[in-house]
Each structure stands twice: as structure tokens, then as C-alpha cells.
Design a protein around this motif. Structure first.
Motif, mmCIF file in Angstrom:
data_model
loop_
_atom_site.group_PDB
_atom_site.id
_atom_site.type_symbol
_atom_site.label_atom_id
_atom_site.label_comp_id
_atom_site.label_asym_id
_atom_site.label_seq_id
_atom_site.Cartn_x
_atom_site.Cartn_y
_atom_site.Cartn_z
ATOM 1 N N ASP A 75 0.807 -1.211 0.000
ATOM 2 C CA ASP A 75 0.000 0.000 0.000
ATOM 3 C C ASP A 75 0.840 1.260 0.000
ATOM 4 N N MET A 76 2.152 1.142 0.037
ATOM 5 C CA MET A 76 3.045 2.289 -0.103
ATOM 6 C C MET A 76 3.402 2.394 -1.578
ATOM 7 N N LYS A 77 2.610 3.136 -2.332
ATOM 8 C CA LYS A 77 2.696 3.120 -3.786
ATOM 9 C C LYS A 77 3.885 3.931 -4.292
ATOM 10 N N PRO A 78 4.656 3.362 -5.223
ATOM 11 C CA PRO A 78 5.814 4.065 -5.775
ATOM 12 C C PRO A 78 5.411 5.376 -6.440
ATOM 13 N N ALA A 79 6.238 6.401 -6.250
ATOM 14 C CA ALA A 79 5.969 7.704 -6.849
ATOM 15 C C ALA A 79 7.275 8.472 -6.966
ATOM 16 N N ALA A 80 7.355 9.351 -7.973
ATOM 17 C CA ALA A 80 8.546 10.172 -8.152
ATOM 18 C C ALA A 80 8.204 11.392 -8.989
ATOM 19 N N LYS A 81 8.911 12.481 -8.696
ATOM 20 C CA LYS A 81 8.823 13.693 -9.509
ATOM 21 C C LYS A 81 10.217 14.287 -9.612
ATOM 22 N N LYS A 104 15.955 12.671 -28.736
ATOM 23 C CA LYS A 104 17.060 12.653 -27.779
ATOM 24 C C LYS A 104 16.497 12.702 -26.358
ATOM 25 N N THR A 105 17.088 11.889 -25.480
ATOM 26 C CA THR A 105 16.627 11.811 -24.099
ATOM 27 C C THR A 105 17.004 13.058 -23.323
ATOM 28 N N VAL A 106 16.046 13.610 -22.591
ATOM 29 C CA VAL A 106 16.309 14.746 -21.708
ATOM 30 C C VAL A 106 16.979 14.203 -20.439
ATOM 31 N N LEU A 107 18.199 14.648 -20.190
ATOM 32 C CA LEU A 107 18.990 14.104 -19.079
ATOM 33 C C LEU A 107 19.104 15.057 -17.890
ATOM 34 N N ASP A 108 18.717 16.295 -18.084
ATOM 35 C CA ASP A 108 18.963 17.312 -17.059
ATOM 36 C C ASP A 108 17.862 17.328 -16.006
ATOM 37 N N TRP A 109 18.008 16.448 -15.014
ATOM 38 C CA TRP A 109 17.033 16.349 -13.930
ATOM 39 C C TRP A 109 17.742 16.299 -12.580
ATOM 40 N N PHE A 110 17.216 17.042 -11.605
ATOM 41 C CA PHE A 110 17.593 16.776 -10.228
ATOM 42 C C PHE A 110 17.000 15.421 -9.840
ATOM 43 N N HIS A 111 17.720 14.635 -9.041
ATOM 44 C CA HIS A 111 17.227 13.323 -8.649
ATOM 45 C C HIS A 111 17.846 12.899 -7.327
ATOM 46 N N ASP A 112 17.260 11.855 -6.718
ATOM 47 C CA ASP A 112 17.739 11.308 -5.445
ATOM 48 C C ASP A 112 17.886 12.413 -4.390
ATOM 49 N N ARG A 113 19.046 12.505 -3.730
ATOM 50 C CA ARG A 113 19.235 13.476 -2.650
ATOM 51 C C ARG A 113 19.205 14.920 -3.147
ATOM 52 N N MET A 122 11.326 11.177 -4.641
ATOM 53 C CA MET A 122 11.391 9.790 -5.107
ATOM 54 C C MET A 122 11.054 8.901 -3.914
ATOM 55 N N ARG A 123 9.994 8.069 -4.071
ATOM 56 C CA ARG A 123 9.504 7.317 -2.925
ATOM 57 C C ARG A 123 9.241 5.858 -3.266
ATOM 58 N N TYR A 124 9.403 5.005 -2.245
ATOM 59 C CA TYR A 124 8.964 3.615 -2.252
ATOM 60 C C TYR A 124 9.512 2.803 -3.425
ATOM 61 N N GLY A 125 10.828 2.876 -3.586
ATOM 62 C CA GLY A 125 11.486 1.958 -4.506
ATOM 63 C C GLY A 125 11.772 2.473 -5.893
ATOM 64 N N VAL A 126 11.261 3.644 -6.276
ATOM 65 C CA VAL A 126 11.567 4.183 -7.608
ATOM 66 C C VAL A 126 13.041 4.566 -7.662
ATOM 67 N N ARG A 127 13.709 4.207 -8.753
ATOM 68 C CA ARG A 127 15.123 4.532 -8.925
ATOM 69 C C ARG A 127 15.337 5.404 -10.153
ATOM 70 N N TYR A 128 16.474 6.070 -10.180
ATOM 71 C CA TYR A 128 16.833 6.939 -11.302
ATOM 72 C C TYR A 128 18.157 6.487 -11.903
ATOM 73 N N GLN A 129 18.233 6.487 -13.232
ATOM 74 C CA GLN A 129 19.490 6.155 -13.904
ATOM 75 C C GLN A 129 19.490 6.755 -15.303
ATOM 76 N N ASN A 130 20.439 7.638 -15.559
ATOM 77 C CA ASN A 130 20.662 8.218 -16.891
ATOM 78 C C ASN A 130 19.393 8.776 -17.525
ATOM 79 N N GLY A 131 18.679 9.608 -16.772
ATOM 80 C CA GLY A 131 17.490 10.240 -17.303
ATOM 81 C C GLY A 131 16.245 9.379 -17.262
ATOM 82 N N ARG A 132 16.313 8.192 -16.680
ATOM 83 C CA ARG A 132 15.188 7.261 -16.659
ATOM 84 C C ARG A 132 14.724 6.989 -15.228
ATOM 85 N N LEU A 133 13.408 6.879 -15.076
ATOM 86 C CA LEU A 133 12.820 6.427 -13.814
ATOM 87 C C LEU A 133 12.496 4.944 -13.941
#
Length: 242
Positions: A75-81, A104-113, A122-133
Motif C-alpha cells: 500500500d506504499m505506492k511508488p511515486a517520483a517527480k 534525444k533523451t532529456v537528461l537534465d534532472w535533479f534526482h535522489d538526494r 522519489m519514494r517507495y522503490g523508484v530509482r533513477y538512472q541516466n534520465g530514466r525512472l
């Protein structure tokens, strides 16, 4: 028979319990039997309901988890912005031979900490890598992306119909290792006109959709002209499980 005690049938009731007849006060006896029966029926109902619920989930609800997220509470649903940032200076002008097929992939995102002091998360298991969630759970997700786009106008005195460029395409893609390629989920396609009396033109593009995703799917945002993202502070990209 004088040796048998007579029982008043209006106030007492006689019951056979294991071949032993016992006569007791009617109201208290029936009250005790009713309470005992209610308790037993309630216990049976609770156990049956729990068993049927467990059987239903096992047979009908397929929730796939990646190994590293087996302890995640459903019930802790994954979410990220993610929020746009200028880091890699990836923007570049479109080449003459570039087409909408060369997204072309947009890579310029703040992520994680980096999101701690922003509106992102970024919550409940969502991960970030090279512009991808990367989503941790199989389920239905709302995916969204907003890009604030700016086009510099170096030819302010040239008529509009001459300075018009090709369409701008903004898309959301899904990648899965089973398929081995990016698949377009949704896109926004528009022409952009530059006013002849201004030095720049600002416009935006937004996408939002519901889609079924599998655990491990990687979601990214792509654009046909990265030079338009020269001011990314208003950009955001995210998803949440519903």
C-alpha cells in the motif's frame, strides 16, 4: 411419582447433554446458548473471509516484485517527480539532417538526494538512472511530463513564414530488457512560430497518461530539439502508481 422433583415448565428448560438431562433456568440457559452460538458463527465467518481473501489475491492479483524490493509494503505506492536542472549542458542545436525520428533523451534532472530542497521527490522503490525512472512494482501508473521550451530568434526581422521551423516532438518512452528497445507511450507534436518582432519565443509542452507497467520498466522523456530546453527550471517529469 413422589421421588421425582417436578419442574415448572414456564421457568425451567431441560436439555440432554451427552445423555444427561439437565434442567436449568430458561432465560439464562437460552441466553448462554445464544451467545455461544453467535461467538462460534462469528469466528467461522472471520476465518472463512480471511481464507477467501487470501485465495482471491493468490489467484487474481499478480503483483510482481524485483528481488531487492520484496520487503516493500504494497500500500506504499511508488511515486517520483524529477525537477529540471542545468548540469550536463546537453543542449545543442538541431542539425540540418535531424528529423523527428532522432529523438534525444532529456537528461537534465535533479534526482535522489538532490531533490531535498526542491518540489521533487522519489519514494517507495523508484530509482533513477541516466534520465530514466525505473519502477519497482507491476501496476497501473500515471506518467506525466512538462517542458518549458524557449527558442532564440537570431533573425528577428525575417518574415514569420520564412523563419518557421519543423515541428517539435515531445514524447514519453518505455524501455524493458525483455524488448530491448524504447517504445513510445505518448507524444505531443506541435509547430512553433517565432514572432518577427521578438528575439525569442517561449512555449510549452505537456503529456499525461495512464499506462500498465511491469516491474523494471524504465521511463524517459525525449525531445526532438534539446536546444529548446535552455531554461529547464520549470521542467518536471514523474509518475505514481494508482
Amino acid at each position: 411419582m413422589p421421588d421425582i422433583t417436578h419442574t415448572d415448565g414456564n421457568t425451567h428448560i431441560c436439555l440432554n447433554n451427552n445423555d444427561v438431562v439437565q434442567c436449568t433456568e430458561t432465560i439464562s440457559t437460552l441466553t448462554g446458548l445464544l451467545q455461544k452460538e453467535i461467538t462460534e458463527v462469528y469466528d467461522r465467518t472471520v476465518k472463512q473471509d480471511a481464507l477467501e481473501t487470501k485465495t482471491y489475491f493468490e489467484e487474481n492479483v499478480q503483483i510482481e516484485l524485483k528481488n531487492e524490493y520484496l520487503a516493500t509494503i504494497p500500500d506504499m505506492k511508488p511515486a517520483a517527480k524529477l525537477v529540471g536542472s542545468i548540469k550536463s549542458n546537453q543542449q545543442g542545436m538541431v542539425k540540418k539532417n535531424d528529423t523527428l525520428d532522432k529523438m534525444k533523451t532529456v537528461l537534465d534532472w535533479f534526482h535522489d538526494r538532490e531533490l531535498d530542497y526542491t518540489t521533487g521527490f522519489m519514494r517507495y522503490g523508484v530509482r533513477y538512472q541516466n534520465g530514466r525512472l525505473i519502477v519497482p512494482l507491476t501496476g497501473t501508473y500515471n506518467i506525466y511530463s512538462f517542458l518549458s521550451l524557449t527558442e532564440n530568434n537570431d533573425f528577428a526581422n525575417v518574415p514569420v513564414q520564412i523563419t518557421n521551423r519543423t515541428e517539435v516532438k515531445h514524447s514519453i518512452y518505455k524501455y524493458n530488457v525483455k524488448l530491448g528497445k524504447d517504445i513510445e507511450l505518448a507524444s505531443s507534436l506541435q509547430t512553433h512560430r517565432r514572432a518577427s518582432n521578438l528575439y525569442f519565443n517561449a512555449f510549452s509542452s505537456q503529456i499525461s497518461l495512464l499506462v500498465q507497467l511491469e516491474a523494471g520498466d524504465e521511463i524517459s522523456v525525449k525531445l526532438s530539439d534539446l536546444s529548446l530546453t535552455s531554461y529547464p527550471s520549470d521542467n518536471y517529469f514523474g509518475l505514481h502508481m494508482i
